[in-house]
Each structure stands twice: as C-alpha cells, then as structure tokens.
Design a protein around this motif. Structure first.
Motif, PDB file in Angstrom:
ATOM      1  N   THR A 213       0.817  -1.165  -0.056  1.00  0.00           N
ATOM      2  CA  THR A 213      -0.089   0.023  -0.168  1.00  0.00           C
ATOM      3  C   THR A 213       0.772   1.349  -0.053  1.00  0.00           C
ATOM      4  O   THR A 213       0.387   2.096  -0.582  1.00  0.00           O
ATOM      5  CB  THR A 213      -0.793   0.112   1.364  1.00  0.00           C
TER       6      THR A 213
ATOM      7  N   ALA B  25       0.655   4.697  -2.742  1.00  0.00           N
ATOM      8  CA  ALA B  25       0.079   5.986  -2.137  1.00  0.00           C
ATOM      9  C   ALA B  25       0.635   7.137  -2.809  1.00  0.00           C
ATOM     10  O   ALA B  25       0.007   7.954  -3.244  1.00  0.00           O
ATOM     11  CB  ALA B  25       0.250   5.923  -0.651  1.00  0.00           C
TER      12      ALA B  25
ATOM     13  N   LYS C 125      -7.160   9.545  -1.412  1.00  0.00           N
ATOM     14  CA  LYS C 125      -7.263   8.932  -0.016  1.00  0.00           C
ATOM     15  C   LYS C 125      -8.326   7.923   0.027  1.00  0.00           C
ATOM     16  O   LYS C 125      -8.152   6.760   0.470  1.00  0.00           O
ATOM     17  CB  LYS C 125      -7.180   9.884   1.036  1.00  0.00           C
TER      18      LYS C 125
ATOM     19  N   LEU D  26      -7.115   4.810  -2.208  1.00  0.00           N
ATOM     20  CA  LEU D  26      -6.299   3.780  -1.461  1.00  0.00           C
ATOM     21  C   LEU D  26      -7.167   3.152  -0.341  1.00  0.00           C
ATOM     22  O   LEU D  26      -6.923   1.840  -0.441  1.00  0.00           O
ATOM     23  CB  LEU D  26      -5.437   4.804  -0.960  1.00  0.00           C
TER      24      LEU D  26
ATOM     25  N   SER E 250      -2.424   6.998   3.796  1.00  0.00           N
ATOM     26  CA  SER E 250      -2.418   7.951   2.822  1.00  0.00           C
ATOM     27  C   SER E 250      -2.210   9.419   3.075  1.00  0.00           C
ATOM     28  O   SER E 250      -1.621  10.283   2.029  1.00  0.00           O
ATOM     29  CB  SER E 250      -3.792   7.707   1.862  1.00  0.00           C
TER      30      SER E 250
END
Length: 254
Positions: free
Chosen positions: A103, A107, A121, A124, A193
C-alpha cells in the motif's frame, strides 16, 4: 454475567501493564526520548484534544466514504465473478496479484495523479477494503450447497431467486467477518495515505509531531486510531446482530 467476568482478565492485565510502564518511566529505566510515559500521553491527548478531533473528523470522513465504496465494489465483483465464469477466470488472479503490491508503494502514485485532496485517499482505502469483501463473499457463494440450488432449479427458480433465497443469506456470516477486517483496514489505509501528503487528518498530524520529535503526541494519535478502529468493529457487530437476529438466538440456546 460470564462475559463480564471474562472481561476482567484483559482489563486487569491492561491496568497492570500501564502501571509497570509508568513506573519504569518514572524511575527513568526507559529514557523519555525513547518512550513517553502513560501520564505524558494523557497530557498530550487532553492538551491537543480539540485539534485531534478536527483531524479525526477528516480521517473518519474519508474512511467511511472509502469503506462504503469498497464494500459496494467488493460485493459487485463477488456477484459478477460468481455469476460469470469467464469474469472469474479473468479477474480473480488480477485481484489476488493486486494485493501483493504494498500500500505504501501505491500511495505516492495516487497523490501524484490525483493531488492532495480527498480523492486519492478514498481510492487507496477502496483498494485495501474491497479485497476482503470480494474474497469472503465469493468463497461463500462458491461453497453454497449444490443440492439446495438444484432443488430450487427443479421448482423453476430463476438465478435471482437462487441468490435471494440461498446464496445471499448463507453468505452473511462471511460478509460481516470480512467487513470487520475492511473496517479496520479503512482507518489504517486513510492514515497511511495522509502520511504522504495532505492538509488535514490524523496522518498529517502524526507527520507534523514526528518531525518535532513529540512522541507523546504520536502515541496519543495511535490511541485515537485504535479507539476509532474498535468503535467501527463494534458498529459492525451491532449491524450484524440487527441483520442476523437468529445467530444471537442460537448462541443463547447453546
């Protein structure tokens, strides 16, 4: 009554752990620059409470929006892949592979493509929350009793009837189990994020206090994130009891 007695053990251990932590910090066994004491964390939490709540509301907003979109997308993918075998063969491996990408690596690209506002955001959070829903519900669909399906088909039931009366009700348990995972992921995904850019949110606050070496305030944020995750899990529990009242009756009967 039994549940109340059982809760004494983790609460007692938690209190004992905090007392030992505070004692070690007070005796300077643990240096203040390495680990703040519980008392310092509480002071940081109360001192910056209004500012923390300001950032919390933004993180909660993006988490709820991302989680809602992720759940809808996950259910849609599960339904389509269960209904159409070609879609399953095409997208299932891609979905699995997508979860091998860290992840934290995605980002920065989302921030670069979509800016520092809410959209990257939410995207994500969707990416980290739809996977448990998709896999949990899809596996439940695939494990549905074939005899029940054949029985309904022999009575002239349509595909819609099969989902309505067999597949969807039988998948509710796994759906809520997956929803608990996704709910906790939504908060973590939102904070991650925010680390990489933004103007509001608990992740932005953490980045600022980390640069100032205010570790007591960092721990205060961690406590808030943990409480928020626990509240979301409790909300899912309540929603599950409302949606599946027969489960609670079954537990009481046992």
């Amino acid at each position: 009554m039994k549940n109340k007695r059982d809760s004494i053990y983790p609460i007692g251990f938690g209190v004992l752990f905090l007392l030992i932590w505070q004692m070690l910090c007070s005796l300077q066994v643990i240096p203040a620059y390495l680990m703040p004491s519980p008392a310092q964390i509480v002071r940081a939490l109360t001192g910056d409470f209004s500012l923390l709540m300001y950032h919390l509301l933004y993180t909660l907003l993006e988490s709820m929006l991302g989680l809602t979109a992720g759940v809808i997308l996950g259910l849609l993918f599960a339904l389509l892949m269960d209904r159409f075998s070609k879609l399953y063969k095409t997208f299932y491996p891609i979905i699995i592979i997508s979860q091998t990408i860290p992840t934290i690596a995605i980002a920065p690209l989302l921030v670069l493509w979509f800016g520092y506002d809410l959209l990257p955001k939410i995207i994500l959070i969707v990416l980290v929350t739809f996977f448990p829903i998709t896999i949990g519900v899809l596996e439940s669909f695939k494990s549905t009793d074939k005899d029940e399906i054949n029985l309904l088909k022999s009575m002239g039931a349509s595909e819609f009837d099969i989902y309505k009366f067999i597949k969807l009700p039988s998948s509710m348990g796994k759906f809520f189990a997956a929803l608990k995972i996704s709910a906790s992921y939504s908060v973590v995904g939102g904070v991650i994020s925010e680390w990489l850019g933004g103007f509001r949110g608990l992740g932005v606050y953490m980045t600022r206090v980390r640069k100032a070496y205010a570790f007591d305030k960092m721990f205060a944020v961690i406590i808030i994130i943990s409480i928020l995750s626990l509240l979301l899990l409790k909300a899912v529990d309540i929603l599950q009891k409302i949606s599946m009242p027969w489960e609670e009756k079954h537990e009481k009967s046992n």
